[in-house]
Design a protein around this motif. Structure first.
Motif, mmCIF file in Angstrom:
data_model
loop_
_atom_site.group_PDB
_atom_site.id
_atom_site.type_symbol
_atom_site.label_atom_id
_atom_site.label_comp_id
_atom_site.label_asym_id
_atom_site.label_seq_id
_atom_site.Cartn_x
_atom_site.Cartn_y
_atom_site.Cartn_z
ATOM 1 N N GLN A 135 115.593 1.153 2.687
ATOM 2 C CA GLN A 135 116.028 0.636 1.398
ATOM 3 C C GLN A 135 117.545 0.476 1.340
ATOM 4 N N TYR A 136 118.289 1.438 1.907
ATOM 5 C CA TYR A 136 119.742 1.419 1.858
ATOM 6 C C TYR A 136 120.306 1.575 3.271
ATOM 7 N N PRO A 137 120.341 0.520 4.040
ATOM 8 C CA PRO A 137 120.770 0.672 5.440
ATOM 9 C C PRO A 137 122.269 0.944 5.593
ATOM 10 N N TYR A 138 123.073 0.627 4.590
ATOM 11 C CA TYR A 138 124.516 0.799 4.717
ATOM 12 C C TYR A 138 125.040 1.795 3.692
ATOM 13 N N THR A 139 124.607 3.010 3.784
ATOM 14 C CA THR A 139 125.085 4.034 2.854
ATOM 15 C C THR A 139 126.430 4.552 3.327
ATOM 16 N N ALA A 140 127.251 4.912 2.394
ATOM 17 C CA ALA A 140 128.575 5.453 2.713
ATOM 18 C C ALA A 140 128.430 6.877 3.236
ATOM 19 N N PRO A 141 129.250 7.253 4.198
ATOM 20 C CA PRO A 141 129.186 8.633 4.682
ATOM 21 C C PRO A 141 129.688 9.605 3.619
ATOM 22 N N ALA A 142 129.227 10.810 3.715
ATOM 23 C CA ALA A 142 129.651 11.839 2.765
ATOM 24 C C ALA A 142 131.144 12.108 2.951
ATOM 25 N N PRO A 143 131.866 12.280 1.862
ATOM 26 C CA PRO A 143 133.312 12.541 1.995
ATOM 27 C C PRO A 143 133.568 13.872 2.696
ATOM 28 N N ALA A 144 134.600 13.875 3.501
ATOM 29 C CA ALA A 144 134.956 15.103 4.219
ATOM 30 C C ALA A 144 135.543 16.114 3.243
ATOM 31 N N ALA A 145 135.220 17.350 3.434
ATOM 32 C CA ALA A 145 135.733 18.410 2.567
ATOM 33 C C ALA A 145 137.216 18.628 2.847
ATOM 34 N N ALA A 146 137.965 18.858 1.790
ATOM 35 C CA ALA A 146 139.391 19.130 1.938
ATOM 36 C C ALA A 146 139.575 20.471 2.646
ATOM 37 N N PRO A 147 140.587 20.575 3.496
ATOM 38 C CA PRO A 147 140.797 21.848 4.191
ATOM 39 C C PRO A 147 141.137 22.958 3.194
ATOM 40 N N SER A 148 140.599 24.103 3.438
ATOM 41 C CA SER A 148 140.833 25.247 2.571
ATOM 42 C C SER A 148 142.172 25.879 2.899
ATOM 43 N N ARG A 149 142.951 26.188 1.880
ATOM 44 C CA ARG A 149 144.257 26.809 2.086
ATOM 45 C C ARG A 149 144.609 27.796 0.976
ATOM 46 N N PRO A 150 143.765 28.780 0.720
ATOM 47 C CA PRO A 150 144.024 29.715 -0.375
ATOM 48 C C PRO A 150 145.231 30.619 -0.131
ATOM 49 N N LEU A 151 145.500 31.010 1.113
ATOM 50 C CA LEU A 151 146.648 31.883 1.375
ATOM 51 C C LEU A 151 147.961 31.150 1.106
ATOM 52 N N SER A 152 148.031 29.894 1.497
ATOM 53 C CA SER A 152 149.234 29.104 1.277
ATOM 54 C C SER A 152 149.501 28.923 -0.216
ATOM 55 N N ILE A 153 148.453 28.611 -0.949
ATOM 56 C CA ILE A 153 148.597 28.415 -2.393
ATOM 57 C C ILE A 153 148.992 29.724 -3.067
ATOM 58 N N THR A 154 148.406 30.829 -2.637
ATOM 59 C CA THR A 154 148.739 32.129 -3.222
ATOM 60 C C THR A 154 150.197 32.483 -2.986
ATOM 61 N N SER A 155 150.696 32.244 -1.794
ATOM 62 C CA SER A 155 152.093 32.526 -1.491
ATOM 63 C C SER A 155 153.018 31.669 -2.349
ATOM 64 N N PHE A 156 152.686 30.393 -2.486
ATOM 65 C CA PHE A 156 153.495 29.478 -3.290
ATOM 66 C C PHE A 156 153.495 29.883 -4.762
#
Length: 103
Positions: free
Chosen positions: A8-29
């Motif tokens: 039915q849908y031969p040209y589906t878009a791929p799932a978006p890639a997850a953003a890299p996790s960076r909780p330590l960097s954000i916590t320090s900032f």
């Protein structure tokens, strides 16, 4: 007749890639900004520096935030150390001139 989603849908878009996790960097900032904004002078900057250094090794995607966190926390901690040095110097000068205060 078989109806599958691939036909039915031969040209589906791929799932978006997850953003890299960076909780330590954000916590320090965030600790660096909060230390300067709220006047946290000792424990928060030390924790922010330690967390920022850990983030540099563990989170390559958050390198910029980790560096900014380390810099902000170091500036706050350096301000405290400089203030303590001035206080000690002032106390030393005051005690040095104490015998002349009774004249």
């Amino acid at each position: 007749m078989s109806t599958s989603t691939a036909h039915q849908y031969p040209y589906t878009a791929p799932a978006p890639a997850a953003a890299p996790s960076r909780p330590l960097s954000i916590t320090s900032f965030v600790l660096g900004i909060a230390s300067i904004a709220f006047g946290w002078t000792f424990l928060a900057p030390i924790a922010g520096i330690v967390i920022g250094v850990l983030a540099l090794g563990r989170e390559p995607a958050g390198r910029a935030l980790a560096i900014w966190g380390i810099v902000l926390n170091a500036v706050m901690l350096a301000g405290v150390v400089i203030g303590l040095l001035f206080a000690i110097a002032g106390l030393g000068v005051g005690l040095a001139f104490l015998p002349f205060a009774v004249l």
